[in-house]
Scaffold this motif. Structure first.
Motif, PDB file in Angstrom:
ATOM      1  N   ASP A  52       4.411  59.649 -11.034  1.00  0.00           N
ATOM      2  CA  ASP A  52       5.522  60.581 -10.955  1.00  0.00           C
ATOM      3  C   ASP A  52       5.283  61.756 -11.878  1.00  0.00           C
ATOM      4  OD1 ASP A  52       7.927  58.558 -12.797  1.00  0.00           O
ATOM      5  OD2 ASP A  52       6.606  60.106 -13.554  1.00  0.00           O
ATOM      6  N   ILE A  53       6.044  62.807 -11.618  1.00  0.00           N
ATOM      7  CA  ILE A  53       5.924  64.036 -12.395  1.00  0.00           C
ATOM      8  C   ILE A  53       7.304  64.647 -12.531  1.00  0.00           C
ATOM      9  CG2 ILE A  53       5.356  65.394 -10.311  1.00  0.00           C
ATOM     10  CD1 ILE A  53       3.532  67.101 -12.144  1.00  0.00           C
ATOM     11  N   THR A  54       7.674  64.985 -13.776  1.00  0.00           N
ATOM     12  CA  THR A  54       8.961  65.641 -13.982  1.00  0.00           C
ATOM     13  C   THR A  54       8.840  67.114 -13.621  1.00  0.00           C
ATOM     14  OG1 THR A  54       8.485  66.215 -16.281  1.00  0.00           O
ATOM     15  CG2 THR A  54       9.518  64.064 -15.861  1.00  0.00           C
ATOM     16  N   LYS A  55       9.984  67.742 -13.494  1.00  0.00           N
ATOM     17  CA  LYS A  55       9.971  69.165 -13.165  1.00  0.00           C
ATOM     18  C   LYS A  55       9.281  69.972 -14.253  1.00  0.00           C
ATOM     19  CE  LYS A  55      13.739  69.513  -9.882  1.00  0.00           C
ATOM     20  NZ  LYS A  55      14.935  70.286  -9.469  1.00  0.00           N
ATOM     21  N   SER A  56       9.278  69.453 -15.480  1.00  0.00           N
ATOM     22  CA  SER A  56       8.612  70.153 -16.578  1.00  0.00           C
ATOM     23  C   SER A  56       7.126  69.851 -16.653  1.00  0.00           C
ATOM     24  CB  SER A  56       9.279  69.789 -17.904  1.00  0.00           C
ATOM     25  OG  SER A  56       9.127  68.397 -18.156  1.00  0.00           O
ATOM     26  N   GLY A  57       6.651  68.916 -15.808  1.00  0.00           N
ATOM     27  CA  GLY A  57       5.222  68.645 -15.732  1.00  0.00           C
ATOM     28  C   GLY A  57       4.746  67.376 -16.414  1.00  0.00           C
ATOM     29  N   ARG A  58       5.641  66.606 -16.973  1.00  0.00           N
ATOM     30  CA  ARG A  58       5.258  65.347 -17.617  1.00  0.00           C
ATOM     31  C   ARG A  58       4.896  64.336 -16.532  1.00  0.00           C
ATOM     32  NH1 ARG A  58       9.152  61.598 -19.309  1.00  0.00           N
ATOM     33  NH2 ARG A  58      10.675  63.282 -19.022  1.00  0.00           N
ATOM     34  N   THR A  59       3.797  63.630 -16.690  1.00  0.00           N
ATOM     35  CA  THR A  59       3.316  62.720 -15.650  1.00  0.00           C
ATOM     36  C   THR A  59       3.282  61.273 -16.116  1.00  0.00           C
ATOM     37  OG1 THR A  59       1.008  63.095 -16.282  1.00  0.00           O
ATOM     38  CG2 THR A  59       1.909  64.490 -14.539  1.00  0.00           C
ATOM     39  N   TYR A  60       3.337  60.383 -15.136  1.00  0.00           N
ATOM     40  CA  TYR A  60       3.223  58.946 -15.366  1.00  0.00           C
ATOM     41  C   TYR A  60       2.385  58.379 -14.230  1.00  0.00           C
ATOM     42  CZ  TYR A  60       4.465  54.015 -15.189  1.00  0.00           C
ATOM     43  OH  TYR A  60       4.404  52.650 -15.124  1.00  0.00           O
ATOM     44  N   TYR A  61       1.514  57.410 -14.550  1.00  0.00           N
ATOM     45  CA  TYR A  61       0.683  56.769 -13.544  1.00  0.00           C
ATOM     46  C   TYR A  61       0.779  55.254 -13.649  1.00  0.00           C
ATOM     47  CZ  TYR A  61      -1.432  61.347 -12.905  1.00  0.00           C
ATOM     48  OH  TYR A  61      -1.615  62.676 -12.636  1.00  0.00           O
ATOM     49  N   GLY A  62       0.810  54.601 -12.500  1.00  0.00           N
ATOM     50  CA  GLY A  62       0.722  53.161 -12.480  1.00  0.00           C
ATOM     51  C   GLY A  62      -0.641  52.709 -12.977  1.00  0.00           C
ATOM     52  N   PHE A  69      -6.209  58.740  -9.664  1.00  0.00           N
ATOM     53  CA  PHE A  69      -5.252  59.555  -8.924  1.00  0.00           C
ATOM     54  C   PHE A  69      -4.683  60.634  -9.834  1.00  0.00           C
ATOM     55  CE2 PHE A  69      -3.752  56.243  -5.546  1.00  0.00           C
ATOM     56  CZ  PHE A  69      -5.076  55.979  -5.233  1.00  0.00           C
ATOM     57  N   THR A  70      -4.317  61.762  -9.224  1.00  0.00           N
ATOM     58  CA  THR A  70      -3.703  62.863  -9.953  1.00  0.00           C
ATOM     59  C   THR A  70      -2.518  63.393  -9.159  1.00  0.00           C
ATOM     60  OG1 THR A  70      -5.836  63.505 -10.918  1.00  0.00           O
ATOM     61  CG2 THR A  70      -4.040  65.116 -11.012  1.00  0.00           C
ATOM     62  N   ILE A  71      -1.369  63.482  -9.832  1.00  0.00           N
ATOM     63  CA  ILE A  71      -0.180  64.048  -9.205  1.00  0.00           C
ATOM     64  C   ILE A  71       0.019  65.469  -9.723  1.00  0.00           C
ATOM     65  CG2 ILE A  71       1.401  63.139 -10.961  1.00  0.00           C
ATOM     66  CD1 ILE A  71       3.469  62.701  -8.713  1.00  0.00           C
ATOM     67  N   SER A  72       0.438  66.367  -8.853  1.00  0.00           N
ATOM     68  CA  SER A  72       0.682  67.750  -9.269  1.00  0.00           C
ATOM     69  C   SER A  72       1.783  68.329  -8.398  1.00  0.00           C
ATOM     70  CB  SER A  72      -0.591  68.592  -9.162  1.00  0.00           C
ATOM     71  OG  SER A  72      -1.075  68.609  -7.834  1.00  0.00           O
ATOM     72  N   GLN A  73       2.277  69.507  -8.784  1.00  0.00           N
ATOM     73  CA  GLN A  73       3.375  70.131  -8.042  1.00  0.00           C
ATOM     74  C   GLN A  73       3.211  71.639  -8.036  1.00  0.00           C
ATOM     75  OE1 GLN A  73       7.228  69.626 -10.011  1.00  0.00           O
ATOM     76  NE2 GLN A  73       6.231  69.623 -12.013  1.00  0.00           N
ATOM     77  N   THR A  74       3.673  72.244  -6.967  1.00  0.00           N
ATOM     78  CA  THR A  74       3.795  73.700  -6.904  1.00  0.00           C
ATOM     79  C   THR A  74       5.158  74.015  -6.314  1.00  0.00           C
ATOM     80  OG1 THR A  74       2.809  73.844  -4.700  1.00  0.00           O
ATOM     81  CG2 THR A  74       1.318  74.041  -6.583  1.00  0.00           C
ATOM     82  N   SER A  75       5.754  75.106  -6.772  1.00  0.00           N
ATOM     83  CA  SER A  75       7.069  75.490  -6.269  1.00  0.00           C
ATOM     84  C   SER A  75       7.019  76.880  -5.662  1.00  0.00           C
ATOM     85  CB  SER A  75       8.105  75.451  -7.405  1.00  0.00           C
ATOM     86  OG  SER A  75       8.301  74.144  -7.866  1.00  0.00           O
ATOM     87  N   SER A  76       7.889  77.091  -4.689  1.00  0.00           N
ATOM     88  CA  SER A  76       8.001  78.418  -4.121  1.00  0.00           C
ATOM     89  C   SER A  76       8.582  79.360  -5.171  1.00  0.00           C
ATOM     90  CB  SER A  76       8.899  78.388  -2.877  1.00  0.00           C
ATOM     91  OG  SER A  76      10.189  77.913  -3.222  1.00  0.00           O
TER      92      SER A  76
END
Length: 131
Positions: A52-62, A69-76
């Motif tokens: 998971d990833i918070t809106k501020s970019g903090r990540t957690y992995y099982g 694995f790598t989680i990331s996000q981009t917003s409009s």
């Protein structure tokens, strides 16, 4: 109305890579723990948080996917839509399952996913890893 739509699933050989995408719209909550997450449910297995990833970019992995694995996000630009990515490398047979994207304020722990009583979920995308 919050909507999530996963894409990118498919069949892949063990050791190869695959990237999933989740387009999220309408999730405007911005609490400290508001986050996006990937869960999966394999054959005969319980629902498992992948990352998971918070809106501020903090990540957690099982534990089973750390380092692979790598989680990331981009917003409009107007932050109306967000795309969540899950880059999966060095895939293993145990990574097989249905992968669900979730938006919410806390991690979900339960036997089955999705569970609409806990956050917002997509309909899932199948990933199959074979040797």
């Amino acid at each position: 109305q919050v909507q999530l739509a996963e894409s990118g699933g498919g069949s892949v050989e063990a050791g190869r890579s695959l990237t999933l995408s989740c387009l999220v719209s309408g999730f405007t909550r911005d609490f400290y723990d508001s986050h996006y997450a990937w869960y999966r449910q394999g054959p005969g297995a319980e629902c498992e948080i992948v990352a998971d990833i918070t809106k501020s970019g903090r990540t957690y992995y099982g534990d089973s996917v750390k380092g692979r694995f790598t989680i990331s996000q981009t917003s409009s630009q107007d932050s109306v839509k967000t795309t969540i990515y899950l880059e999966m490398n060095e895939m293993k047979n145990d990574d097989t399952g249905t992968y669900y994207c979730k938006a919410g304020d806390s991690q979900y722990v339960g036997e089955t996913c999705p569970n609409s009583d806990f956050g917002y979920w997509g309909t899932g995308t199948q990933v199959t890893v074979s040797s």
